[in-house]
Design a protein around this motif. Sequence first.
Motif, PDB file in Angstrom:
ATOM      1  N   GLN A  93       0.828  -1.202   0.000  1.00  0.00           N
ATOM      2  CA  GLN A  93       0.000   0.000   0.000  1.00  0.00           C
ATOM      3  C   GLN A  93       0.866   1.257   0.000  1.00  0.00           C
ATOM      4  O   GLN A  93       0.569   2.222  -0.717  1.00  0.00           O
ATOM      5  N   VAL A  94       1.928   1.241   0.792  1.00  0.00           N
ATOM      6  CA  VAL A  94       2.803   2.415   0.850  1.00  0.00           C
ATOM      7  C   VAL A  94       3.470   2.642  -0.501  1.00  0.00           C
ATOM      8  O   VAL A  94       3.623   3.791  -0.949  1.00  0.00           O
ATOM      9  N   LYS A  95       3.837   1.572  -1.193  1.00  0.00           N
ATOM     10  CA  LYS A  95       4.445   1.717  -2.527  1.00  0.00           C
ATOM     11  C   LYS A  95       3.480   2.400  -3.489  1.00  0.00           C
ATOM     12  O   LYS A  95       3.881   3.256  -4.293  1.00  0.00           O
ATOM     13  N   ARG A  96       2.194   2.052  -3.404  1.00  0.00           N
ATOM     14  CA  ARG A  96       1.201   2.708  -4.271  1.00  0.00           C
ATOM     15  C   ARG A  96       1.085   4.182  -3.933  1.00  0.00           C
ATOM     16  O   ARG A  96       0.963   5.033  -4.826  1.00  0.00           O
ATOM     17  N   ILE A  97       1.141   4.500  -2.650  1.00  0.00           N
ATOM     18  CA  ILE A  97       1.063   5.896  -2.227  1.00  0.00           C
ATOM     19  C   ILE A  97       2.269   6.676  -2.739  1.00  0.00           C
ATOM     20  O   ILE A  97       2.133   7.795  -3.258  1.00  0.00           O
ATOM     21  N   VAL A  98       3.461   6.084  -2.622  1.00  0.00           N
ATOM     22  CA  VAL A  98       4.676   6.761  -3.077  1.00  0.00           C
ATOM     23  C   VAL A  98       4.609   7.028  -4.577  1.00  0.00           C
ATOM     24  O   VAL A  98       5.041   8.087  -5.058  1.00  0.00           O
ATOM     25  N   ARG A  99       4.032   6.096  -5.332  1.00  0.00           N
ATOM     26  CA  ARG A  99       3.921   6.296  -6.791  1.00  0.00           C
ATOM     27  C   ARG A  99       2.993   7.457  -7.134  1.00  0.00           C
ATOM     28  O   ARG A  99       3.110   8.048  -8.202  1.00  0.00           O
ATOM     29  N   MET A 100       2.039   7.784  -6.264  1.00  0.00           N
ATOM     30  CA  MET A 100       1.137   8.907  -6.501  1.00  0.00           C
ATOM     31  C   MET A 100       1.786  10.253  -6.186  1.00  0.00           C
ATOM     32  O   MET A 100       1.277  11.300  -6.593  1.00  0.00           O
TER      33      MET A 100
END
Length: 405
Positions: A193-200
């Motif tokens: 989930q954190v990886k998806r947030i960082v990509r945003m």
Amino acid sequence: MSNQPDTITPTAAPSTKPAVERLRFDQMELSSPIQRALAEMGFEFCSPIQEKSLPFSLSGHDVLGKAQTGTGKTAAFLIALFEDLLANPAPEERYGGEARALVIAPTRELVMQIASDAKIIGKYTGLSVHTLVGGMDYGKQLQALHSGHVDILVATPGRLLDFCEKREVYLDQLELMVIDEADRMLDMGFIPQVKRIVRMAPAKTHRQTLLFSATFSDDVLRLAEQWMLDRVTVEIEPESVATDTVEQLVYLVSGDEKFTLLNNLMAREDVTSLMIFANRRDQCRRLHEKLRKKGYRVGLLSGEIAQAKRIKTLDDFKAGRIQAIVATDVAGRGIHIDDVSHVVNYTLPEEPEDYVHRIGRTGRAGSSGQSISFACEDDAFLLPDIETLLGRKLECLQPPDELLK
């Protein structure tokens, strides 16, 4: 302060000058709103993590910090965050839901605590602080989010993604991102989930990233490599892994004797406020119910309890309306409660670091406390790893006869 808790309260006692010369906050070129708030809180000297990280974070560097709970790291990243936002005013045209700074933390309690601390440090800045956590009313959080611009957003990963996917929150204008308790994020399975947030968020070349962790595992270091640019690494080793103000006892008991032992402990006059830790939710539920049937005023803290009820439980405990809290390790980090007289490890934790976090709930702010661990045939094998982390042997005793009646 020389020994600041991560939790900041406006009634914090002024620090006294430590024996080793420390950097004073008024020696740093902090803005007057931040200096004023820190002075009101009695913060005079930087803690080691603040002294080592702030010169770099205030100058715009990415910082990877290793520090335990209770070392002042929350204030370290919040001060850097506020100073950057004050030095770089927001654009005149802003959309609702566009956050300028983001703090991600693994648990609802920690998010609420960080936000509370941010409001105290930033009380004179005019900057807004919003929280997004699961287990609380989505509509109310949305309404609060739309009540004004979002300067600082503090959130758990899951609820933040909910708002992002519904296009209620936008991360493409982030100037700073803080990832707190990275090792706990890994333990709890939040990294996808954190990886998806960082990509945003903007690319790491266009944002400042601060990442804090109690341990530097290979996984944490790999994530730092992916998410940070030319980072500065700051490591603060605790002066003592377990506080000297906590007396640590280990009682050797059978599994069948544990509840009798706990029941008799709770009846003692000196056990005024008690945190009881178990490893699993079902263990905590059963223990909570058995204690209530015995007539004890006791609360329950675990991930399945609604956030509003968890907040009320903590408030009741702090106010002395309940004597004890039964908790999973979700309550072991990020929660600061003064005057906890005793901690009981009803089951020994499977991760040695959790032992340190559990017993750190007592013996705070210079007061003394007692930690009592129950070691039975099912979990005594966990003791050697705990002793290795502590750097010393724990004395294992047979419980006094009166506690087993």
